[in-house]
Design a protein around this motif. Structure first.
Motif, PDB file in Angstrom:
ATOM      1  N   SER A  67      47.189  42.178  31.929  1.00 60.99           N
ATOM      2  CA  SER A  67      48.609  42.212  31.630  1.00 60.99           C
ATOM      3  C   SER A  67      49.567  41.765  32.421  1.00 60.99           C
ATOM      4  CB  SER A  67      48.746  43.303  30.802  1.00 60.99           C
ATOM      5  OG  SER A  67      50.109  43.024  30.198  1.00 60.99           O
ATOM      6  N   TYR A  68      49.250  42.036  33.213  1.00 56.80           N
ATOM      7  CA  TYR A  68      50.113  41.673  35.239  1.00 56.80           C
ATOM      8  C   TYR A  68      49.318  40.711  35.030  1.00 56.80           C
ATOM      9  CZ  TYR A  68      51.342  42.296  40.077  1.00 56.80           C
ATOM     10  OH  TYR A  68      52.228  41.931  40.807  1.00 56.80           O
ATOM     11  N   ASN A  69      47.988  40.438  35.193  1.00 59.18           N
ATOM     12  CA  ASN A  69      47.499  39.404  35.847  1.00 59.18           C
ATOM     13  C   ASN A  69      48.078  38.154  35.471  1.00 59.18           C
ATOM     14  OD1 ASN A  69      45.970  37.996  38.139  1.00 59.18           O
ATOM     15  ND2 ASN A  69      44.871  36.934  36.030  1.00 59.18           N
ATOM     16  N   ARG A  70      47.974  37.646  33.730  1.00 57.73           N
ATOM     17  CA  ARG A  70      48.755  36.841  33.033  1.00 57.73           C
ATOM     18  C   ARG A  70      50.799  36.772  33.004  1.00 57.73           C
ATOM     19  NH1 ARG A  70      45.368  39.388  29.005  1.00 57.73           N
ATOM     20  NH2 ARG A  70      47.296  40.347  28.137  1.00 57.73           N
ATOM     21  N   GLY A 280      46.424  40.168  51.655  1.00 59.34           N
ATOM     22  CA  GLY A 280      46.814  38.668  53.032  1.00 59.34           C
ATOM     23  C   GLY A 280      46.853  40.005  54.187  1.00 59.34           C
ATOM     24  N   VAL A 281      46.746  40.853  54.425  1.00 59.51           N
ATOM     25  CA  VAL A 281      47.363  41.652  56.230  1.00 59.51           C
ATOM     26  C   VAL A 281      46.131  42.371  56.400  1.00 59.51           C
ATOM     27  CG1 VAL A 281      48.430  43.542  57.231  1.00 59.51           C
ATOM     28  CG2 VAL A 281      49.845  42.011  55.217  1.00 59.51           C
ATOM     29  N   THR A 282      45.210  42.634  55.635  1.00 63.88           N
ATOM     30  CA  THR A 282      44.273  43.000  55.499  1.00 63.88           C
ATOM     31  C   THR A 282      42.974  41.738  56.244  1.00 63.88           C
ATOM     32  OG1 THR A 282      44.037  44.803  54.416  1.00 63.88           O
ATOM     33  CG2 THR A 282      41.762  44.561  54.719  1.00 63.88           C
ATOM     34  N   GLN A 302      48.259  38.635  43.345  1.00 62.69           N
ATOM     35  CA  GLN A 302      48.385  37.823  44.079  1.00 62.69           C
ATOM     36  C   GLN A 302      47.405  38.237  44.913  1.00 62.69           C
ATOM     37  OE1 GLN A 302      50.909  40.564  43.637  1.00 62.69           O
ATOM     38  NE2 GLN A 302      52.139  41.322  44.080  1.00 62.69           N
ATOM     39  N   GLU A 303      46.690  39.331  44.965  1.00 63.47           N
ATOM     40  CA  GLU A 303      44.644  39.092  45.329  1.00 63.47           C
ATOM     41  C   GLU A 303      43.717  38.492  44.518  1.00 63.47           C
ATOM     42  OE1 GLU A 303      44.809  44.256  46.874  1.00 63.47           O
ATOM     43  OE2 GLU A 303      43.397  43.180  45.947  1.00 63.47           O
ATOM     44  N   LYS A 304      44.780  38.319  43.236  1.00 60.92           N
ATOM     45  CA  LYS A 304      43.399  37.500  42.828  1.00 60.92           C
ATOM     46  C   LYS A 304      43.832  35.492  43.401  1.00 60.92           C
ATOM     47  CE  LYS A 304      40.997  38.437  38.491  1.00 60.92           C
ATOM     48  NZ  LYS A 304      41.027  38.130  36.984  1.00 60.92           N
ATOM     49  N   ILE A 305      44.714  35.136  43.768  1.00 63.45           N
ATOM     50  CA  ILE A 305      44.745  34.123  44.156  1.00 63.45           C
ATOM     51  C   ILE A 305      44.744  33.643  45.493  1.00 63.45           C
ATOM     52  CG2 ILE A 305      46.874  32.448  44.192  1.00 63.45           C
ATOM     53  CD1 ILE A 305      48.108  33.577  42.163  1.00 63.45           C
ATOM     54  N   ASN A 306      44.703  35.097  45.970  1.00 66.18           N
ATOM     55  CA  ASN A 306      44.025  35.258  47.550  1.00 66.18           C
ATOM     56  C   ASN A 306      42.598  34.653  47.843  1.00 66.18           C
ATOM     57  OD1 ASN A 306      46.395  34.732  49.331  1.00 66.18           O
ATOM     58  ND2 ASN A 306      45.791  37.528  49.197  1.00 66.18           N
ATOM     59  N   MET A 307      41.660  35.563  46.720  1.00 61.51           N
ATOM     60  CA  MET A 307      40.402  35.197  46.878  1.00 61.51           C
ATOM     61  C   MET A 307      39.988  33.663  46.807  1.00 61.51           C
ATOM     62  SD  MET A 307      37.766  37.130  47.064  1.00 61.51           S
ATOM     63  CE  MET A 307      36.359  36.445  47.032  1.00 61.51           C
TER      64      MET A 307
END
Length: 393
Positions: A67-70, A280-282, A302-307
């Protein structure tokens, strides 16, 4: 004495705060003629509201990640024409931001989160803010919340982001410098890729601080490890720390919260690889250290898109949760071809960074600080930093 105000968002630990603190520390170490200060506009506006939003965010991604991802995609990737969706908050926060600027009287504003950047862009368009503003992006992409109009300089994570901002938003290239995602000066750079240095390679496992990301399930499988040793960064997650300690296993060692970045740097140097989420920072730190990075899970948004970026650029290795985890780690680390391809990907990424040392980033910040009014000198915003980079090549 000039004053620089850094604007992250929320009080919980995040990359937005880490990047702000890294730049603040580098600036104060570089010169004594500056005052630097960090303020979260949400806490400044209403501390109870900030606490409610922080808790709500953590619960949302823990209990309803899809739900958050959407929601993230729908609300943070709006075309400019649809930004009015967010206008309900503007009167309150714009008023509070104007009040903050009057109280603090900063000479430069550095945004490490898109929300204050967007508010400042609105104030700039209305002629209510004449203070220069720098956007420092803390992920490997730029969402639609970040302010674009009226921002004086952009410190971007990659050449790809620079091209996107140029093509999509017509941001002049001389206002953008590729810095990568800034890391603290105590995280020292390795110019040579990490080589396996132990008979039983040591793997650092990160991402357990908040209790998110499925670390417990991951560790259950690794209890039966036969070829690798694991150091688990538990952060402030005392429950996870005590649980691992109770296993009394020689090959899995829990580590408490590390407040010292120097200790974190030593830890990076001690291990042969890291398993982490794609924050992003890690990831920026592990790229800086040229440390093989395996992604074991990712948070929504964010992390899904970073990926996506990290996979496309082959900067990380992705763990398949349906396959034996340790065998995947061993296979990659002992495969010269895979490691060579990864080294080449790291070199390619780092070759695109235009300000590749902290001194150059500081000079770029000081360029914006002292070249006021910025609109009258837009053609030379980052001139000294560019010349410094050119002279180093």
């Amino acid at each position: 004495m000039k004053k620089i105000l850094f604007l992250p968002l929320l009080q919980m630990p995040s990359g937005h705060h880490q990047v702000a603190e890294a730049l603040m520390d580098t600036l104060t170490n570089h010169t004594s003629n500056l005052t630097v200060k960090k303020i979260d506009i949400l806490s400044y506006t209403n501390k109870s509201l900030e606490k409610m939003i922080s808790n709500g965010y953590l619960n949302w991604i823990r209990y309803a990640p899809e739900s958050y991802n959407r929601a993230y995609k729908n609300f943070f990737y709006l075309p400019d024409a649809k930004q009015q969706t967010f206008k309900w908050y503007q009167p309150l926060f714009l008023k509070k931001l104007e009040q903050l600027l009057l109280e603090e009287e900063p000479d430069l504003l550095v945004c490490t989160h898109g929300f204050p950047s967007q508010l400042l862009s609105i104030l700039k368009k209305k002629g209510k803010c004449h203070i220069p503003v720098i956007n420092v992006y803390t992920d490997f992409f730029v969402n639609s919340v970040w302010g674009k109009t009226g921002i004086d300089a952009h410190f971007v994570p990659s050449q790809q982001v620079k091209e996107t901002l140029f093509k999509k938003f017509q941001i002049p290239k001389h206002q953008m410098m590729v810095t990568g995602i800034p890391v603290h000066r105590e995280i020292t750079r390795n110019d040579q890729a990490h080589k396996t240095q132990h008979a039983r390679p040591k793997i650092l496992i990160a991402g357990g601080n908040s209790g998110l990301g499925g670390i417990g399930k991951l560790l259950d499988e690794l209890k039966q490890s036969t070829e690798l040793d694991y150091l688990v960064l538990c952060g402030k997650n005392k429950k996870l720390y005590e649980e691992i300690l109770s296993w009394d296993l020689e090959h899995i060692q829990p580590l408490p919260y590390l407040s010292s970045r120097s200790a974190m740097n030593d830890l990076y140097d001690e291990v042969d690889a890291i398993m982490s989420k794609p924050g992003g920072v890690t990831v920026s730190e592990t790229l800086h250290k040229k440390l093989p990075t395996f992604v074991h899970s990712m948070l929504p948004g964010q992390e899904k898109i970073n990926m996506r970026f990290l996979k496309e650029q082959k900067l990380v290795f992705v763990i398949d949760q349906d396959q034996p985890i340790e065998q995947q780690l061993v296979t990659v680390l002992h495969d010269p071809k895979k490691m060579k391809e990864w080294e080449q990907a790291i070199d390619s990424y780092q070759s695109g960074i235009e300000l590749d040392c902290q001194e150059a980033v500081v000079e770029a910040i000081l360029d914006v600080l002292y070249q006021q009014p910025q609109s009258a000198a837009s053609e030379v915003i980052l001139s000294s930093a560019v010349l410094q980079r050119a002279g180093a090549q």
